[in-house]
Scaffold this motif. Structure first.
Motif, mmCIF file in Angstrom:
data_model
loop_
_atom_site.group_PDB
_atom_site.id
_atom_site.type_symbol
_atom_site.label_atom_id
_atom_site.label_comp_id
_atom_site.label_asym_id
_atom_site.label_seq_id
_atom_site.Cartn_x
_atom_site.Cartn_y
_atom_site.Cartn_z
ATOM 1 N N ALA A 160 0.845 -1.190 0.000
ATOM 2 C CA ALA A 160 0.000 0.000 0.000
ATOM 3 C C ALA A 160 0.883 1.244 0.000
ATOM 4 O O ALA A 160 2.003 1.236 0.513
ATOM 5 C CB ALA A 160 -0.898 0.005 1.235
ATOM 6 N N PHE A 215 -1.712 1.867 -4.354
ATOM 7 C CA PHE A 215 -0.828 0.728 -4.117
ATOM 8 C C PHE A 215 0.240 0.710 -5.199
ATOM 9 O O PHE A 215 0.101 1.337 -6.254
ATOM 10 C CB PHE A 215 -1.597 -0.597 -4.070
ATOM 11 N N TRP A 239 -6.644 -5.096 -3.533
ATOM 12 C CA TRP A 239 -6.542 -3.802 -2.866
ATOM 13 C C TRP A 239 -7.890 -3.090 -2.762
ATOM 14 O O TRP A 239 -8.115 -2.322 -1.825
ATOM 15 C CB TRP A 239 -5.507 -2.921 -3.565
#
Length: 269
Positions: free
Chosen positions: A180, A185, A213
């Motif tokens: 992250a 990301f 994500w």
């Protein structure tokens, strides 16, 4: 055989991932396409064959092997084909491959494709993986063909110096390292078993990274950076069973040309 080079996901900061686009009236024999991709020497060469209005057959070759899907070369192909007179006024193209159908669309100055989402499953790091990558894992996940390793920070992603020989011996097509931050990301991707030690910007990896994500960050539309040597910026969107990936695609000036193809010999003269 003529080909056109396009840098996908390039912007003022990143050089993006280059692909060659070779428009052909029909697919040459596989040895010819493989030799052409090897001589061109870019991460992927896409061969495109017109079928119907705004529809093309497509096949993808690295310098060493045919692959079943390449997103960045599809975006590069769409960028080139949108400039062709036969596609004047078209905002959507269809690409048909042995692995399924992809659609490419123009969105302002970006080109986007949608592809099947590829969720990953939590797993213990396979033996030898972390040593080959030289990382400490926050989490490890696997898909049907790739392994995804989350690390602590973008700096840890940038610092990865893999043992490519060791990676190539592991039972995976590719190896994704991600964290992250940086944008939403960041990632790097390695495919030594396909003859591509590090892919500069890998769209198919984002079919796995995007749902991963999106669930972690609680948002469907995310900005991603690939921290390879050339680097690239992507806009990705989680659409359930599909992933949409958008980016710039910058054609290089001029046209490349390979020697005459002797199809009876299956090689380039």
């Amino acid at each position: 055989m003529q080909f056109h080079t396009v840098d996908a996901f390039a912007d003022g900061r990143f050089a993006g991932n280059p692909a060659a686009v070779a428009p052909v009236p029909e697919f040459p024999p596989v040895p010819v396409m493989q030799e052409a991709a090897h001589r061109i020497g870019l991460p992927t060469t896409a061969f495109v064959v017109p079928r119907h209005t705004a529809e093309y057959g497509i096949r993808w070759f690295t310098p060493y092997a045919e692959i079943n899907l390449c997103g960045h070369a599809t975006i590069a192909s769409a960028r080139y084909l949108f400039t062709r007179p036969e596609n004047a006024g078209q905002d959507r193209l269809t690409f048909v491959s042995d692995n399924g159908i992809l659609h490419a669309e123009r969105e302002d100055d970006l080109v986007g494709i949608d592809l099947p989402a590829a969720p990953v499953t939590p797993a213990d790091p396979p033996p030898g993986l972390l040593a080959a990558l030289g990382v400490e894992a926050v989490a490890c996940h696997v898909s049907s063909d790739d392994v995804l390793v989350e690390v602590a920070s973008p700096e840890a992603v940038s610092a990865v110096r893999p043992d490519f020989g060791a990676l190539a011996r592991l039972p995976f097509r590719g190896h994704i390292v991600t964290a992250a931050g940086g944008a939403d990301f960041v990632s790097r991707t390695f495919f030594p078993s396909l003859g591509v030690d590090e892919d500069q910007v890998c769209v198919t990896a984002h079919a796995k990274l995007t749902p991963y994500w999106a669930a972690r960050l609680g948002r469907e539309r995310l900005t991603a950076l690939q921290l390879s040597e050339r680097g690239g910026r992507l806009l990705v969107e989680d659409a359930g069973d599909r992933v949409r990936v958008l980016g710039t695609a910058v054609p290089r000036p001029g046209t490349g040309e390979l020697e005459h193809i002797d199809e009876t010999r299956g090689a380039l003269r």
